[in-house]
Design a protein around this motif. Sequence first.
Motif, PDB file in Angstrom:
ATOM      1  N   SER A 156       0.825  -1.201   0.000  1.00 13.29           N
ATOM      2  CA  SER A 156       0.000   0.000   0.000  1.00 13.29           C
ATOM      3  C   SER A 156       0.862   1.255   0.000  1.00 13.29           C
ATOM      4  O   SER A 156       0.683   2.140  -0.828  1.00 13.29           O
ATOM      5  N   ARG A 160       1.913   1.116  -3.742  1.00 13.01           N
ATOM      6  CA  ARG A 160       0.608   1.743  -3.998  1.00 13.01           C
ATOM      7  C   ARG A 160      -0.270   0.854  -4.898  1.00 13.01           C
ATOM      8  O   ARG A 160      -0.960   1.334  -5.793  1.00 13.01           O
ATOM      9  N   SER A 164      -4.949  -0.014   1.949  1.00 11.21           N
ATOM     10  CA  SER A 164      -4.425  -0.462   3.239  1.00 11.21           C
ATOM     11  C   SER A 164      -5.529  -0.850   4.203  1.00 11.21           C
ATOM     12  O   SER A 164      -5.274  -1.311   5.296  1.00 11.21           O
TER      13      SER A 164
END
Lengths: 306, 593
Positions: A156, A160, A164
């Motif tokens: 996360s 990315r 999350s």
Amino acid sequence: MLTQVLKTLAHSVISLFLLFTFVFFMIRIMPGDPARLLGGAGASDYDVQTLRESLGLDRSVMEQFLIFVRNVAQGDFGRSIQTGQPVGAEILTALAWSFSLVTAAMLLAIAFAVPAGVVAAVKRNRLPDISLTSIAVASTSLPAFWLALILIEVFSVNLRLLPSGGTGDLRNYILPTVVLAATQVGLITRMTRASVVEVLTADYVRTARAKGVHPYRILLRHVLVNAAAPTVTVVGLQTGLVLAGSIVTETIFNWPGVGRLLIRAVQARDYPMIQALILVFGVAMVTFNLLADLLNMLIDPRLRKK
Amino acid sequence: MTNILEVKGLTTSFLRSGNWTPVVHGIDFQVKRGETLAVVGESGSGKSVTALSVMRLLPPRTSRVEGSIKLGGDELLDRSEAEMRGIRGNRVAMIFQEPMTSLNPLMPVGEQIREAIMLHRNVSLAEAKALALDMLDKVRIPSAAKRYGEIPHQFSGGMRQRVMIAMALACKPELIIADEPTTALDVTIQAQILELLRDLREEEDMSVLFITHDMGVVAEIADRVMVMQNGSLVEEAEVRQLFRAPAASYTRTLLEAVPVVGSMAGKDAPEAFKASTFKVPPSPRPAHDAPLLDVKGLTIRFDVRSGLFERVSARVHAVENVSFSIGRGETLALVGESGSGKSTIGRTLVGLANCLRGEIRVAGEKEGSLCRTIEERRQRVQMIFQDPYASLDPRLRIGRALTEPLRIRGVSERDALEQAAELMRLVRLSPDMLKRFPHEFSGGQRQRICIARALSVKPALLIADEAVSALDVSIKAQIIDLMLELQQELDLSYLFISHDMAVVERLSHRVAVMYLGEIVEMGSRRNVFENPQHPYTRRLLQAVPVPDPERRMRRSLTVDEIHSPIRTKDFIPPVRRMITVSPGHVVQQWEMA
């Protein structure tokens, strides 16, 4: 077979009642007053007393217990002390979230652990066994919170790629599913490995080899069915446990499931919510174990009594 | 005749802690077409390893097979594993010892046969099913069509072995290897299976490699015999020749150790195998002496419960109104097949099972007990069990095991150890071995230790439940001799529970034949064996294979099962009448069939 199911159910009702009674009295021994917590820091003694009466907490514990048993028998679990909403509805929503997560996690765990266990058993004490068993046990040994935080950090924060936490779309399932599955992989792998190892040395496997059956067919037709029972039992048991016990994972990933609901209820001393949740967890345990037993009876006719 | 199987210089080695240890040492043998070659030998002789070597079923990683194995002229040792799969079950098939565990418990029996057919024959599913059904018929399984879809669990041991045979025969193999196929079966069932094998051999012109430890079975079924010892071929001969004039001394020892039913004809007393060393008197005590053990009207039933409330739905009438007595220094044998209740009686006498009705009285007790075990009796009645491997705690040194019965009765550690040393000498073992663990002993030695443990509390009665059944013939003979000697030395009485008629004939004074929980015939050993009255006693005696190929006989082929003593809840056992044949010889009145 029907009598066996009825018998199991009868036993379950008794154990659920005992569990529930125990919890009811234990949470009332717990320090902390729900009325004072609900009233907040500024509430006067009078306000707190009024709240207590409106919640029925001024009555004796025995009286509360009898009222509660009567209400539960009528399907009424009471209202949440925090929100004033019926606890049933709130639990059902959370249960749906938890259940979908647990199902995904158990399927993932089985998808890895059962083949791993079988391969480890066939190649026992050799490299594939040692590596697969080590991976399985290692993943179970990692604390869930640590694994969760590492995965969030990598997927996360840095890459990315995945959210999350929260519950947007299917991508939100990935990280919590992996974390929960990891906790189960070790046990299921070991269980499968052990029972397959045992069946591989059985006389009827030798008979099959003496017939000239191909090793893969022996594995599929003669070994797996006979080795299934312990794994089925463990999966049933663990599904119930994970459903009730994914508190850490749900909290970290901000997942609106029963685990998070329980933590909040305990913090607020929300007695009706805690009681109802415990009962739900108990029912879940019983149900999954019963399902496992039924599945085993389906596989093995010898378990069905006339 | 052509050779179906030709084995030359077969050496099989196992990898043991890094070294290749040969267990079969360069043996040669042939099986001719239509012939049955029996391979005999005691445990560890390498006979099963030889069979598995021919099948190439030994684990390739830890075993090595060298030499030459030719099946119908083709060298099997040169075949790849894939080629071997095409041969196994097709050109050579195997029947194993344990019918209870050798079939896949979750696959219908018909399917297991069909699987073998479809592996090796290019037939459709329907054709394979029809062929499998034919095979079930061929091995005389009643209402085969109905039983095709049943799982092995629903079959008795004898029926399961028939299924195994059907599976082995399914592809009409050139060679059948049968590894102790009747050892786990009751004697009347064994007789049926042997008969079936002989019939099928004629019908199908099979060649058979028949592995067994039982000389009686050899005499019944073999054309030629090869005797193995410690992985080597000791002797090979035509069956009559072997029994008439064994060439090797080992074969002679083996044959001498075999108890033969009928060999005691005309003798009253039990007889040791080493008859020269000591004599057993015919009747230990005058008949009018008070018996050591008196059992009257013993009835033992077990409830079968089912349903939601565990209500009693049926009862196992394990033992039904059984009365007998045993004198001092006397051996009473309790014979019968599985489910006859003989072991239950033994277990009840030492308090391991409870009885419903009846009186058990051991001499010296103030009063007989009504179905209760009093502590005093535990000391006077001791038991030895069948499996010497499972009967000793593997983590307990022999010294501890032997002194335990004494220590719990308050004997001091030092005295107990002294007595343990004495007990070891009594069973002809060295007291130096007291510090060892059970796994350091052989089966025969362990059974000696079990006897010593039972004797530690100086009992008057020893119950031996199939105590020699699991032992090799030569060891069996030694233990029987030891038991006879101990009986003399210590004035012991034995209740000898066994299914082995030949052993029973050797060592008992009196015999009681049990069938479905009842004693159907009882009398002196000589009377029961030489003048059997009850049809069941006769059938039992007739079913015992005689280790003499000259006396080979055909029995009528039946598919009788041993009946079950499970009865409905409201079953009232019929009143039985015992008829006296001669003094001391009684038989239960039976209905003429």
